[in-house]
Design an enzyme around this catalytic site. Structure first.
Site, PDB file in Angstrom:
ATOM      1  N   HIS A 201     -20.051   5.419  25.325  1.00 54.53           N
ATOM      2  CA  HIS A 201     -19.243   3.729  24.766  1.00 54.53           C
ATOM      3  C   HIS A 201     -19.443   3.866  27.266  1.00 54.53           C
ATOM      4  O   HIS A 201     -18.388   3.685  27.285  1.00 54.53           O
ATOM      5  CB  HIS A 201     -17.974   4.769  24.731  1.00 54.53           C
TER       6      HIS A 201
ATOM      7  N   HIS B 252     -28.936   0.504  20.250  1.00 54.01           N
ATOM      8  CA  HIS B 252     -28.258   0.857  20.302  1.00 54.01           C
ATOM      9  C   HIS B 252     -27.815   1.164  18.303  1.00 54.01           C
ATOM     10  O   HIS B 252     -27.738   2.507  18.414  1.00 54.01           O
ATOM     11  CB  HIS B 252     -26.680   0.020  20.666  1.00 54.01           C
TER      12      HIS B 252
END
Length: 739
Positions: free
Chosen positions: A98, A52
């Site tokens: 998300h 990420h």
């Protein structure tokens, strides 16, 4: 200082593995430190080297994307991308994912996704003026889908509405591949003066490092690491890694930051997003080539007995880190106290090029900053191309007995029905500059107190990307370009949110590599660079990946907002003109999927030269005032585009020019690219057709507007009320709101 002195648990191979680090990566850490890390240092490496944060599997491919143009002020690498829109104005925008948090806790996951992307934009000095989103949920019959839809939509609306930024558009789709891993991609667009943009590179040895916003808690710890792993049966146990947002505090933070930015006080600023205090301090120090020394005892905390590990990795929301000019501390403190926010000087810039954390008077972590960034792993993962799908001829797809019924099934089904149930939960008009809100090809937001406006859209067709990642990547970019063009905008740049499965699987990495190649080709051909973005890997559950979904967010400019187009029909008796070549391509189409239950065939090819030629012609006609009614053709082809135009105006249409050489179902539902449907006064149609011919753009009159029925030759004849009821009611019925 070179060694830590705080006592920590022993680092074992099991603890290393729990932090998502493999043996080779742990060896890199030992080499960088020259010793065994403590638990805080291991946690810091874990998040900074996570997929990420480090993009370790994607960097090699992302470097091939075009990122420059005369109007690009700042491309990838900062919090968000920046483009010049003239008159001293600039636009800052980005899209991020998300996904995992929203599957675990849909309301807070989606809400904090909105909060995070807002901070990426206003941390650079821009006032956020619009939010968008791209949502993908599982099959409508799946046991969790309705719950997830409800929570995600409420979270987006709850956060955006409270902050006071309009949510003006997006897309929502359903597909079984997202059953165990939904996608929640959030995009924010902000406006700033060109001479007041803020960056994150720290500078000035001895300058104070300041923490502002909310207090730090234990929520969100290891959020970045969780976002870099597949889901399994224990996903519910990961609920503590989902952040909790407070939109009212975010609103205060926006106003306080913008007020301070109006003074000459800030050297550098960074929001605390994924990996919280760690990532913000490391990124600022790395970009400035300096070190940070932080005293964790001075970090505002809302929970007792927090450890250095917890404070370093917490992803509590509504927090910012900044470096101030010496002597400006009192000015800044006064502003943040006035807005009811925490303000704390927690450290200083050093010349060590180390991140040094002090806790209770002792060194809790001491790490060379470069090792966290420059020495992060960068993998060229092995990949294989997706097997080529054969072309599917229209004759290979049996024509349904009743094409009216087929149209009703699509327009009144989960993927093409009205999203009004979603939109009504979003404040679309707050701030007073929304010109066109959800439901059109692109949202339009006026640049305040000017005649300029921004056109904004998000798009992707995962069916195409799965069938042919290269063509699918091209098409995702081209469709945003087409949607901006359809309202009269000049497309300027894109942001992306690249959602894929496990990159350690060669077939998944192949999807990614080829999609990037297609995106790059489209961006170059359309002069439409990438200025920001996000990669989200490991979107799979129990080994089953989502459809590859490179969502694209596009931004364009209308120099004169009064010269714009929409898809709503304006006048009875207008000529309907189809722009572009219709071959009746049904491979990988939504008609094939939802009417026949098949998913075979190659997606429609994307001829980028034709896309540009057709789009430039359409835009020129809108700017000249010739066209005010335009709709691009996408999912469902001509039949769906025509239906949406009729429904938007509650005016019917008759199509009587039907080709003899294309089967009716292929003519109606084929998804050939580079096409638009336009309507204009019949008296002006000859001149329009001549203008198209002069620039070698294919244009053909196919019918007229008027009445209260949609009629296509002898194959479709439907009352508008009948279509409207099916289209408008599906979502509410699915969510249990209406009968």
């Amino acid at each position: 200082m070179t060694e830590t002195t705080v006592k920590e648990p022993e680092i074992t191979p099991e603890i290393v593995a729990e932090h998502g680090l493999n043996e080779e990566e742990y060896g890199r850490i030992l080499k960088a430190l020259g010793r065994t890390p403590n638990i805080t240092e291991l946690g810091i490496y874990s998040v900074m080297w996570s997929e990420h944060c480090s993009y370790k599997s994607s960097k090699v491919h992302l470097k091939t994307l075009p990122t420059e143009a005369d109007w690009v002020i700042c491309g990838p690498g900062e919090n968000a991308g920046v483009i010049d829109i003239g008159d001293g104005d600039a636009v800052i925008f980005k899209m991020e994912s998300h996904n995992h948090p929203s599957f675990i806790e849909p309301y807070q996951g989606a809400a904090t996704g909105v909060g995070g992307i807002l901070r990426d934009v206003f941390t650079m000095g821009a006032r956020p003026i619009a939010n968008m989103n791209a949502l993908r949920f599982g099959d409508i019959s799946h046991e969790k889908t309705r719950h997830l839809v409800s929570g995600v939509v409420a979270g987006i609306g709850g956060y955006g509405n409270c902050v006071g930024v309009p949510t003006v558009g997006g897309e929502t789709n359903f597909d079984a591949s997202y059953n165990g891993n939904i996608l929640v991609n959030a995009m924010t667009v902000g406006l700033v003066r060109k001479d007041n943009i803020f960056y994150s590179a720290a500078a000035g040895v001895g300058n104070p490092v300041v923490y502002v916003g909310s207090k730090t808690g234990r929520d969100g710890i290891h959020g970045a690491t969780m976002a870099s792993t597949e889901f399994s049966d224990d996903s519910e146990a990961k609920r503590p890694t989902v952040q909790v947002g407070d939109p009212f505090t975010e609103k205060l933070l926006i106003e306080a930051c913008l007020e301070l930015m109006a003074s000459d006080s800030i050297v550098a600023i960074q929001d605390m997003g994924a990996a919280g205090l760690t990532s913000s301090s490391v990124e600022m120090a790395d970009k400035g080539g300096v070190g940070f020394e932080l005293d964790l005892d001075k970090v505002p905390q809302r929970e007792e007995n927090m450890t250095p590990y917890e404070m370093s990795l917490s992803e509590s929301q509504e927090r910012m880190l900044m470096v101030l000019q010496p002597g400006k501390e009192d000015i800044a403190r006064e502003i943040f106290v006035k807005w009811g926010l925490d303000f704390a000087i927690i450290g200083k810039i050093t010349d060590t090029k180390h991140l040094t954390l002090i806790w209770k008077g002792e060194v809790a972590a001491n790490i060379p900053v470069a090792s966290l960034v420059n020495d992060a792993p960068e993998y060229e993962r092995p990949w294989v191309k997706t097997p080529e799908k054969p072309e599917l001829q229209a004759s290979d797809v049996p024509q349904p007995h009743d094409l009216s019924e087929a149209l009703m099934t699509l327009i009144g089904g989960p993927n093409l029905s009205s999203r009004h149930w979603i939109w009504q939960q979003y404040d679309q008009t707050v701030m007073g500059d929304t010109v066109a809100s959800p439901g059109g090809d692109a949202a339009i937001i006026r640049v305040h107190n000017t005649e300029k406006a921004l056109a904004i859209t998000t798009d992707c067709t995962p069916r195409y990307v799965e069938a042919d990642p290269f063509e699918g990547g091209k098409q995702a970019v081209a469709e945003t370009w087409r949607n901006i063009t359809a309202v009269g905008g000049t497309p300027l740049a894109i942001t992306d949110c690249l959602n894929f499965g496990n990159p350690e699987k060669p077939e998944i990495m192949g999807q990614f590599a080829e999609a990037i190649r297609g995106m790059a080709e489209a961006c170059i051909a359309l002069d439409y660079p990438v200025v920001s973005g996000n990669v989200s890997f490991y979107n799979e559950t129990k080994g089953k990946a989502i459809r590859p979904t490179p969502a694209i967010g596009g931004v364009g400019i209308l120099k004169d907002v009064s010269r714009r187009a929409s898809l709503a029909l304006k006048r009875e008796g207008d000529a309907l003109v189809l722009i572009g070549e219709t071959l009746g391509h049904l491979g990988a189409s939504i008609f094939l999927q939802e009417i026949t239950g098949r998913e075979d065939g190659a997606p429609p090819p994307v001829d980028l030269a034709t896309e540009r030629k057709n789009g430039d012609f359409i835009r020129s006609q809108i700017e000249a005032g010739t066209l005010d009614t335009v709709h691009d053709l996408a999912d469902g082809g001509l039949a769906i585009a025509l239906s949406e135009m009729c429904l938007s105006s509650k005016m019917g249409a008759t199509v009587d020019n039907i080709p003899d050489d294309i089967p009716a179902h292929a003519f109606l539902f084929g998804e050939d690219q580079a096409r638009y449907l336009v309507a204009l006064p019949a008296s002006e149609s000859d001149a329009f057709l001549s203008a198209a011919k002069a620039v070698n753009v294919r244009a053909e009159m196919i019918g007229i507007t008027g009445g209260q029925r949609l009629v296509v030759g002898e194959v479709v004849d439907l009352a508008l009320d009948h279509i409207f009821n099916a289209h408008a009611s599906w979502f509410g019925r699915y969510m249990g709101i209406v009968e």
